[in-house]
Write an enzyme that holds these catalytic residues in place. Structure first.
Site, PDB file in Angstrom:
ATOM      1  N   THR A 131       0.822  -1.201   0.000  1.00  0.00           N
ATOM      2  CA  THR A 131       0.000   0.000   0.000  1.00  0.00           C
ATOM      3  C   THR A 131       0.856   1.251   0.000  1.00  0.00           C
ATOM      4  OG1 THR A 131      -1.564   1.265   1.381  1.00  0.00           O
ATOM      5  CG2 THR A 131      -0.089  -0.225   2.515  1.00  0.00           C
ATOM      6  N   ASP A 132       0.280   2.360  -0.465  1.00  0.00           N
ATOM      7  CA  ASP A 132       0.983   3.632  -0.397  1.00  0.00           C
ATOM      8  C   ASP A 132       1.085   4.160   1.026  1.00  0.00           C
ATOM      9  OD1 ASP A 132      -1.699   4.284  -0.050  1.00  0.00           O
ATOM     10  OD2 ASP A 132      -1.796   5.715  -1.699  1.00  0.00           O
ATOM     11  N   GLU A 133       0.315   3.598   1.952  1.00  0.00           N
ATOM     12  CA  GLU A 133       0.322   4.107   3.321  1.00  0.00           C
ATOM     13  C   GLU A 133       1.638   3.863   4.043  1.00  0.00           C
ATOM     14  OE1 GLU A 133      -3.207   3.743   5.692  1.00  0.00           O
ATOM     15  OE2 GLU A 133      -4.416   3.210   3.938  1.00  0.00           O
ATOM     16  N   TYR A 157      -1.788  -0.379  10.957  1.00  0.00           N
ATOM     17  CA  TYR A 157      -1.934  -1.060   9.668  1.00  0.00           C
ATOM     18  C   TYR A 157      -0.750  -0.765   8.760  1.00  0.00           C
ATOM     19  CZ  TYR A 157      -3.254  -1.436   4.747  1.00  0.00           C
ATOM     20  OH  TYR A 157      -3.242  -1.705   3.402  1.00  0.00           O
TER      21      TYR A 157
END
Length: 375
Positions: A131-133, A157
């Site tokens: 993910t980009d997170e 997360y």
């Protein structure tokens, strides 16, 4: 190819299975999923019974199961979607995210190492979806994330996904496992579990429920249609360089509040054009002559809420020739249309009746006891 797809009954995993079967009908797919609250075997119902497709109910943390599948099925490619992915849930219960996203990835990597490197020696690929997170938060004028952006996760997360990314990299550089990783922006489209923003807004409007918007709603996200994401993964599997990471973004930056307003407008238009929708959804504000925006309610922002994500997909575009085929305007309209046309799917997910369907399909007691209260 013979692929093991983990998290195959989830949102992106199931879309990938449908895409791959359509694009590569001669390949075999082994679909592995623990069927926790967001894993829905009904997402794969259209593939059941097809030659070359097998669904396996199991957990990626079960190393013996994973290793047995790799050996018995002659698997040469792992496409690893399985993950706990909801930020709010990670804030309230981070342990499950560490167990699935970190420990589960390590178990998969070790099984692959034992079978592919110490055992068969076959050509192989371990593709990891992230993910980009993991990159943290951007300011309004910052350039988008690229593959060399330093990691700075801000939620449990994101931290768990960052850890899994590092494990995949380490198993490549230390042991020689043939890996690739892709980091994507926010996905949307068919089969998305209703806790996520876009389906939540659509279904809340249809039921006349409030539309909760965190803080001022000016957090910016880059939106990627799930079909384009699947095509991006396919491009990496086909031509991606071993050990490399590819960012997959949709060129769809938008504030959360503007996204909610667009969905409101799309549903207002559909109700105006299709009078039967008011009969199907009598609790929707449009059924009483009110606009969907009347349901918007700003709520307290969540802790550590990143202000902006944006992906620079220059590497996958330049090296692999991929580009998104959906713009946000047409993609959102298609997604609204899918949810309107697939009421039985989301009704079953929301009211729990899909558990009965699950039991009928795969036998009683398919959900472990420690998962019974999670959906």
């Amino acid at each position: 190819m013979t692929l093991l797809v983990t998290g195959a009954a989830g949102f992106i995993g199931s879309n990938f299975c449908h895409h791959w079967r359509g694009a590569h009908p001669g390949d075999r797919l082994i679909a592995l999923d623990a069927l926790t609250y967001a894993g829905n075997a009904a997402n794969l119902a259209a593939l059941d019974g097809q030659a070359g497709f097998r669904f396996v109910h199991g957990d990626i943390t079960d190393g013996a199961l994973v290793e047995r599948l790799l050996r018995e099925e002659g698997i040469d490619t792992i496409v690893h979607f399985a993950a706990e992915s909801h930020v709010d849930r990670s804030i309230h219960g981070p342990a499950a995210f560490v167990q699935t996203n970190v420990v589960g990835t390590q178990v998969l990597l070790e099984a692959a190492r034992r079978v592919w490197l110490a055992g068969s020696g076959r050509e192989h690929r371990f593709h990891h979806i992230s993910t980009d997170e993991v990159y943290g938060s951007l300011g309004p004028e910052d350039p988008p994330f690229h593959e060399t952006t330093p990691y700075a996760p801000n939620s449990p997360y994101a931290a768990s996904k960052a850890a899994s990314d590092h494990l995949v990299r380490a198993w490549h550089h230390t042991y020689g496992l043939q890996v690739t990783t892709s980091n994507c922006s926010n996905n949307y489209g068919p089969y998305q579990f209703p806790e996520k923003l876009i389906p939540l807004v659509i279904l809340n409007i249809l039921h006349g429920r409030r539309l909760p918007v965190y803080g001022d709603g000016t957090q910016v996200r880059d939106w990627l249609h799930v079909a384009d994401h699947c095509r991006g993964i396919e491009a990496v599997l086909r031509d991606g360089r071993m050990g490399e990471t590819y960012n997959i973004g949709g060129f769809g930056e938008l504030t959360n509040i503007e996204l909610v307003r667009r969905l409101c407008a799309l549903l207002d238009e559909r109700f105006a054009a299709e009078p039967e929708l008011a009969r199907r959804f009598p609790d929707a504000p449009q059924a009483r002559g009110a606009p969907a925006e009347s349901l918007i309610e700003h709520v307290t922002d969540r802790p550590g809420h990143d202000r902006r994500y944006a992906i620079d997909p220059g590497r996958i575009t330049g090296e692999l020739g991929w580009s998104p085929s959906h713009d946000l305007t047409s993609g959102l309209a298609d997604t609204v249309g899918w949810y309107l046309a697939n009421g039985p799917w989301w009704t079953a997910v929301m009211d729990g009746s899909y558990r009965e369907w699950l039991s009928q399909q795969y036998g009683g007691g398919v959900l472990p006891q420690n998962q019974e209260g999670t959906s």
